[in-house]
Design an enzyme around this catalytic site. Structure first.
Site, PDB file in Angstrom:
ATOM      1  N   HIS A 177     -44.940  56.949  76.006  1.00 54.63           N
ATOM      2  CA  HIS A 177     -44.116  56.123  76.900  1.00 54.63           C
ATOM      3  C   HIS A 177     -44.869  55.791  78.180  1.00 54.63           C
ATOM      4  CE1 HIS A 177     -40.928  54.551  79.358  1.00 54.63           C
ATOM      5  NE2 HIS A 177     -40.162  54.470  78.294  1.00 54.63           N
ATOM      6  N   GLU A 208     -45.858  51.958  79.349  1.00 55.55           N
ATOM      7  CA  GLU A 208     -45.670  51.579  80.756  1.00 55.55           C
ATOM      8  C   GLU A 208     -46.722  52.123  81.725  1.00 55.55           C
ATOM      9  OE1 GLU A 208     -41.633  52.440  81.950  1.00 55.55           O
ATOM     10  OE2 GLU A 208     -40.813  51.351  80.243  1.00 55.55           O
ATOM     11  N   HIS A 240     -38.509  51.491  71.665  1.00 57.59           N
ATOM     12  CA  HIS A 240     -39.940  51.258  71.933  1.00 57.59           C
ATOM     13  C   HIS A 240     -40.750  51.226  70.637  1.00 57.59           C
ATOM     14  CE1 HIS A 240     -39.735  51.227  76.221  1.00 57.59           C
ATOM     15  NE2 HIS A 240     -39.213  52.436  76.300  1.00 57.59           N
TER      16      HIS A 240
HETATM   17 CO    CO Z   1     -38.548  53.306  77.998  1.00 57.39          CO
END
Ligand code: CO
Length: 294
Positions: A177, A208, A240
């Site tokens: 993530h 991210e 995701h």
């Molecule tokens: Co997220």
């Protein structure tokens, strides 16, 4: 019938002899331990298998302890509430456990790293150490990657779980993530290094943060990779994994890699679906439970 009565009386005797803790005025209060499993959450029905697996293993380990759940994401909770599924936030879940007479709580984070979300959970847990809703004991279990030993083990196990059809010249791309949190980038960059040491064609990127997808693509190209397995490095294979990683949308990891001439095989399984990984979270829960008893 006789057997049933004997069993019932045994349970009564057992509960009378259960652990007690001293309270004021010389009274003894029964100790009531509970487990709270905390995740970001998911509204994806299929992704739920990750949580079911964690709960199954936690229950197997701690048969007599009640297990409850909390999701940290308000957006996910609202979405679920609209379809009639009520899941508490960690704060609400802990308040309810307080009202229900629990005295000792092991809160287990199902996060991958000790990043922003874990820090927030730590602050919530701290609020239940003092004040009007203070538990006698409350411990927070560590996220998946809490030491170099955890990271090494996780990397080995994740690589073991790669589909056996993978050939020697095919890569593995793991999607973590990540975010802008100060620690997150460092954790995933460290993870990338450890995976690569174990398998020169295993690359870690994040949605991210760092390492980025761009970095992963460059690494694949430098290694002349023609085909890769795409694997979520997150507890659940939810939004995701399905959209950012495996979909045909422009900008998905699959699309970007394929534009660069790399064929992709997506594995839609969250890391908590693998017992080899889930059991590491359970060991961290065990550590928290041990602390409650000391
Ligand atoms: Co997220």
């Amino acid at each position: 019938m006789k057997k049933a009565i004997t069993l019932a009386s045994l349970i009564i005797v057992a509960s009378l002899c259960g652990p007690t803790i001293a309270v004021g005025h010389g009274e003894k209060k029964a100790m009531k331990t509970g487990i709270l499993l905390v995740s970001f959450g998911t509204s994806d029905k299929e992704a739920k298998v990750s949580f079911e697996n964690i709960e199954r293993l936690a229950h197997k380990k701690f048969k007599d302890t009640e297990i409850r759940w909390a999701f940290t994401s308000g957006i996910i909770r609202r979405k679920l509430a609209k379809s009639g599924v009520m899941i508490d936030s960690p704060t609400v879940a802990l308040s309810k456990m307080y009202d229900d007479g629990f005295t000792s709580i092991a809160v287990q984070s199902l996060h991958t790293i000790g990043g922003a979300e874990y820090d927030e959970l730590k602050e919530i847990v701290a609020k239940f150490k003092v004040g009007p809703e203070a538990f006698d004991k409350i411990e927070l279990g560590a996220p998946l990657l809490n030491s170099y030993a955890d990271l090494l083990r996780v990397a080995k196990e994740m690589l073991n779980e790669v589909p056996k059809e993978r050939k020697n010249d095919e890569a593995v791309v793991l999607m973590g993530h990540g975010n802008e949190h100060h620690y997150s980038d460092l954790a995933y960059i460290a993870a990338a290094k450890v995976f690569k040491e174990l398998d020169p064609l295993a690359f870690v990127g994040t949605v991210e943060g760092h390492p980025t997808l761009e970095t992963v693509v460059e690494q694949c190209k430098a290694a002349k990779v023609k085909k890769t397995y795409l694997i979520p490095f997150m507890s659940v294979a939810g939004d995701h994994a399905k959209n950012d990683m495996a979909s045909d949308d422009d900008g998905s990891w699959k699309s970007v890699l394929e534009k660069n001439g790399i064929t992709c095989v997506a594995v839609l399984k969250g890391s908590a679906e693998y017992d080899s990984i889930a059991s590491i979270w359970i060991e961290h829960l065990e550590t928290a439970m041990d602390k409650l008893n000391n």
